[in-house]
Design a protein around this motif. Structure first.
Motif, PDB file in Angstrom:
ATOM      1  N   HIS A 127     -12.846 -14.175 -18.312  1.00 11.31           N
ATOM      2  CA  HIS A 127     -13.477 -15.474 -18.506  1.00 11.31           C
ATOM      3  C   HIS A 127     -12.816 -16.584 -17.686  1.00 11.31           C
ATOM      4  CE1 HIS A 127      -9.921 -16.161 -20.659  1.00 11.31           C
ATOM      5  NE2 HIS A 127     -10.352 -16.359 -21.859  1.00 11.31           N
ATOM      6  N   GLN A 128     -11.740 -16.293 -17.005  1.00 11.36           N
ATOM      7  CA  GLN A 128     -11.057 -17.304 -16.210  1.00 11.36           C
ATOM      8  C   GLN A 128     -11.736 -17.465 -14.851  1.00 11.36           C
ATOM      9  OE1 GLN A 128      -7.109 -15.610 -16.265  1.00 11.36           O
ATOM     10  NE2 GLN A 128      -6.400 -17.210 -17.661  1.00 11.36           N
ATOM     11  N   ASP A 129     -11.512 -18.632 -14.259  1.00 12.00           N
ATOM     12  CA  ASP A 129     -12.112 -18.906 -12.956  1.00 12.00           C
ATOM     13  C   ASP A 129     -11.523 -18.017 -11.864  1.00 12.00           C
ATOM     14  OD1 ASP A 129     -13.665 -20.859 -14.096  1.00 12.00           O
ATOM     15  OD2 ASP A 129     -12.226 -22.464 -13.658  1.00 12.00           O
ATOM     16  N   GLU A 130     -10.277 -17.578 -12.044  1.00 13.54           N
ATOM     17  CA  GLU A 130      -9.619 -16.760 -11.025  1.00 13.54           C
ATOM     18  C   GLU A 130     -10.201 -15.348 -10.937  1.00 13.54           C
ATOM     19  OE1 GLU A 130      -7.861 -18.322 -13.454  1.00 13.54           O
ATOM     20  OE2 GLU A 130      -6.928 -19.952 -12.339  1.00 13.54           O
ATOM     21  N   ALA A 131     -10.914 -14.899 -11.965  1.00 13.68           N
ATOM     22  CA  ALA A 131     -11.517 -13.563 -11.959  1.00 13.68           C
ATOM     23  C   ALA A 131     -12.715 -13.586 -11.018  1.00 13.68           C
ATOM     24  CB  ALA A 131     -11.946 -13.165 -13.363  1.00 13.68           C
ATOM     25  N   LYS A 132     -12.632 -12.829  -9.934  1.00 13.60           N
ATOM     26  CA  LYS A 132     -13.683 -12.882  -8.911  1.00 13.60           C
ATOM     27  C   LYS A 132     -14.439 -11.571  -8.758  1.00 13.60           C
ATOM     28  CE  LYS A 132     -11.549 -16.494  -6.246  1.00 13.60           C
ATOM     29  NZ  LYS A 132     -10.170 -16.717  -6.488  1.00 13.60           N
ATOM     30  N   GLY A 133     -14.090 -10.550  -9.484  1.00 17.98           N
ATOM     31  CA  GLY A 133     -14.782  -9.277  -9.366  1.00 17.98           C
ATOM     32  C   GLY A 133     -13.844  -8.130  -9.658  1.00 17.98           C
ATOM     33  N   LYS A 134     -14.378  -6.925  -9.630  1.00 17.80           N
ATOM     34  CA  LYS A 134     -13.565  -5.789 -10.019  1.00 17.80           C
ATOM     35  C   LYS A 134     -12.537  -5.385  -8.964  1.00 17.80           C
ATOM     36  CE  LYS A 134     -16.726  -2.081  -8.699  1.00 17.80           C
ATOM     37  NZ  LYS A 134     -17.484  -0.957  -9.220  1.00 17.80           N
ATOM     38  N   LEU A 135     -12.684  -5.840  -7.748  1.00 17.95           N
ATOM     39  CA  LEU A 135     -11.714  -5.494  -6.715  1.00 17.95           C
ATOM     40  C   LEU A 135     -10.663  -6.588  -6.512  1.00 17.95           C
ATOM     41  CD1 LEU A 135     -14.061  -3.827  -4.095  1.00 17.95           C
ATOM     42  CD2 LEU A 135     -12.641  -2.737  -5.815  1.00 17.95           C
ATOM     43  N   SER A 136     -10.755  -7.659  -7.268  1.00 14.70           N
ATOM     44  CA  SER A 136      -9.763  -8.729  -7.150  1.00 14.70           C
ATOM     45  C   SER A 136      -8.514  -8.350  -7.952  1.00 14.70           C
ATOM     46  CB  SER A 136     -10.348 -10.036  -7.671  1.00 14.70           C
ATOM     47  OG  SER A 136     -10.628  -9.941  -9.048  1.00 14.70           O
ATOM     48  N   PRO A 137      -7.384  -8.996  -7.688  1.00 16.95           N
ATOM     49  CA  PRO A 137      -6.148  -8.646  -8.404  1.00 16.95           C
ATOM     50  C   PRO A 137      -6.248  -8.955  -9.898  1.00 16.95           C
ATOM     51  CG  PRO A 137      -5.795 -10.516  -6.945  1.00 16.95           C
ATOM     52  CD  PRO A 137      -7.173 -10.023  -6.686  1.00 16.95           C
ATOM     53  N   ASN A 138      -5.510  -8.191 -10.711  1.00 22.57           N
ATOM     54  CA  ASN A 138      -5.515  -8.361 -12.159  1.00 22.57           C
ATOM     55  C   ASN A 138      -4.406  -9.300 -12.636  1.00 22.57           C
ATOM     56  OD1 ASN A 138      -7.575  -6.507 -12.291  1.00 22.57           O
ATOM     57  ND2 ASN A 138      -6.192  -4.784 -12.584  1.00 22.57           N
ATOM     58  N   LEU A 139      -3.416  -9.557 -11.807  1.00 20.85           N
ATOM     59  CA  LEU A 139      -2.263 -10.366 -12.195  1.00 20.85           C
ATOM     60  C   LEU A 139      -2.099 -11.530 -11.228  1.00 20.85           C
ATOM     61  CD1 LEU A 139       0.198  -7.414 -12.836  1.00 20.85           C
ATOM     62  CD2 LEU A 139      -0.953  -8.745 -14.575  1.00 20.85           C
ATOM     63  N   GLN A 140      -1.535 -12.624 -11.729  1.00 21.34           N
ATOM     64  CA  GLN A 140      -1.229 -13.748 -10.869  1.00 21.34           C
ATOM     65  C   GLN A 140       0.182 -14.236 -11.189  1.00 21.34           C
ATOM     66  OE1 GLN A 140      -3.506 -16.974 -13.666  1.00 21.34           O
ATOM     67  NE2 GLN A 140      -3.880 -17.129 -11.524  1.00 21.34           N
ATOM     68  N   GLY A 141       0.773 -14.854 -10.250  1.00 26.56           N
ATOM     69  CA  GLY A 141       2.130 -15.358 -10.473  1.00 26.56           C
ATOM     70  C   GLY A 141       2.968 -15.154  -9.238  1.00 26.56           C
ATOM     71  N   PRO A 142       4.225 -15.202  -9.275  1.00 30.33           N
ATOM     72  CA  PRO A 142       5.083 -15.138 -10.462  1.00 30.33           C
ATOM     73  C   PRO A 142       5.267 -16.502 -11.113  1.00 30.33           C
ATOM     74  CG  PRO A 142       6.441 -15.123  -8.514  1.00 30.33           C
ATOM     75  CD  PRO A 142       5.025 -15.135  -8.044  1.00 30.33           C
ATOM     76  N   TYR A 143       5.560 -16.448 -12.423  1.00 31.97           N
ATOM     77  CA  TYR A 143       5.888 -17.615 -13.212  1.00 31.97           C
ATOM     78  C   TYR A 143       7.271 -17.400 -13.811  1.00 31.97           C
ATOM     79  CZ  TYR A 143       0.906 -18.589 -12.884  1.00 31.97           C
ATOM     80  OH  TYR A 143      -0.345 -18.826 -12.410  1.00 31.97           O
ATOM     81  N   MET A 144       7.869 -18.475 -14.277  1.00 38.60           N
ATOM     82  CA  MET A 144       9.183 -18.389 -14.890  1.00 38.60           C
ATOM     83  C   MET A 144       9.020 -18.661 -16.390  1.00 38.60           C
ATOM     84  SD  MET A 144      12.670 -20.467 -13.971  1.00 38.60           S
ATOM     85  CE  MET A 144      12.040 -20.743 -12.351  1.00 38.60           C
ATOM     86  N   VAL A 145       9.724 -17.893 -17.214  1.00 39.18           N
ATOM     87  CA  VAL A 145       9.711 -18.124 -18.652  1.00 39.18           C
ATOM     88  C   VAL A 145      10.533 -19.378 -18.918  1.00 39.18           C
ATOM     89  CG1 VAL A 145      10.340 -17.213 -20.913  1.00 39.18           C
ATOM     90  CG2 VAL A 145       9.445 -15.677 -19.167  1.00 39.18           C
ATOM     91  N   HIS A 146       9.900 -20.416 -19.444  1.00 41.98           N
ATOM     92  CA  HIS A 146      10.593 -21.669 -19.729  1.00 41.98           C
ATOM     93  C   HIS A 146      11.216 -21.626 -21.124  1.00 41.98           C
ATOM     94  CE1 HIS A 146      11.518 -25.909 -19.585  1.00 41.98           C
ATOM     95  NE2 HIS A 146      10.894 -26.080 -20.744  1.00 41.98           N
ATOM     96  N   ARG A 147      10.429 -21.098 -22.107  1.00 43.48           N
ATOM     97  CA  ARG A 147      10.922 -21.047 -23.472  1.00 43.48           C
ATOM     98  C   ARG A 147      10.257 -19.883 -24.193  1.00 43.48           C
ATOM     99  NH1 ARG A 147       9.789 -26.241 -26.750  1.00 43.48           N
ATOM    100  NH2 ARG A 147       8.727 -24.977 -28.270  1.00 43.48           N
ATOM    101  N   VAL A 148      10.999 -19.230 -25.094  1.00 40.56           N
ATOM    102  CA  VAL A 148      10.473 -18.124 -25.890  1.00 40.56           C
ATOM    103  C   VAL A 148      10.262 -18.642 -27.306  1.00 40.56           C
ATOM    104  CG1 VAL A 148      10.893 -15.793 -26.740  1.00 40.56           C
ATOM    105  CG2 VAL A 148      11.716 -16.456 -24.484  1.00 40.56           C
TER     106      VAL A 148
END
Length: 169
Positions: free
Chosen positions: A118-139
């Motif tokens: 449902h996200q805008d970044e989802a462009k089809g079945k051949l697009s990547p499944n992950l995005q990032g990298p991100y840093m964990v700020h707080r748990v």
């Protein structure tokens, strides 16, 4: 037994009767018992007279009292089935949770975030499944994380730890 798959509809009532009169593991009761409050009786065993005959026979008080007690037991059986259902769900979740590996995250670790359909970044079945990298700020408790982008901008909303993977860069 049906030898031809085209006549399955003829055996359906028998299959439904078998399903509705079999004890289920989760409730330890039959669906028929939970709906009607009594066990199913096959047509050959029926000995209950019609309402007109009962009125003509002027039923005695003992039969009425026993019938009322049977109807009062329905609620008890339903409550019993609810309790058994809750116990069954607890056993199933306990068995499932034995196999779950907890993933521990610490502030400063790099993670990749899943891209949901449902996200805008989802462009089809051949697009990547992950995005990032991100840093964990707080748990946070319960497996939630507050992420930050690599430039230090902190996301306002937490994300479930199931939606991230550890990044080994």
């Amino acid at each position: 037994m049906v030898e031809n798959h085209k006549k399955w509809h003829e055996k359906l009532p028998f299959a439904l009767l078998g399903y509705r009169t079999t004890d289920h593991t989760s409730t330890r009761e039959t669906p028929y018992m939970l709906v009607y409050g009594t066990e199913a009786i096959i047509p050959a065993e029926v000995e209950i007279p019609s309402l007109r005959i009962i009125q003509e026979a002027k039923l005695n008080a003992e039969w009425i009292k026993s019938r009322y007690e049977k109807l009062a037991l329905i609620d008890g059986k339903k409550m019993n089935a609810v309790c058994h259902g809750q116990l069954y769900q607890h056993r199933m979740s306990k068995a499932f949770n034995k196999k779950v590996k907890l993933r521990q995250f610490a502030p400063g670790q790099l993670v990749l975030k899943k891209i949901f359909p449902h996200q805008d970044e989802a462009k089809g079945k051949l697009s990547p499944n992950l995005q990032g990298p991100y840093m964990v700020h707080r748990v946070l408790t319960g497996g939630a994380l507050i992420l930050a982008e690599m430039d230090g901008e902190v996301w306002p909303k937490p994300i479930n730890s199931d939606a991230v993977k550890r990044c080994y860069a």
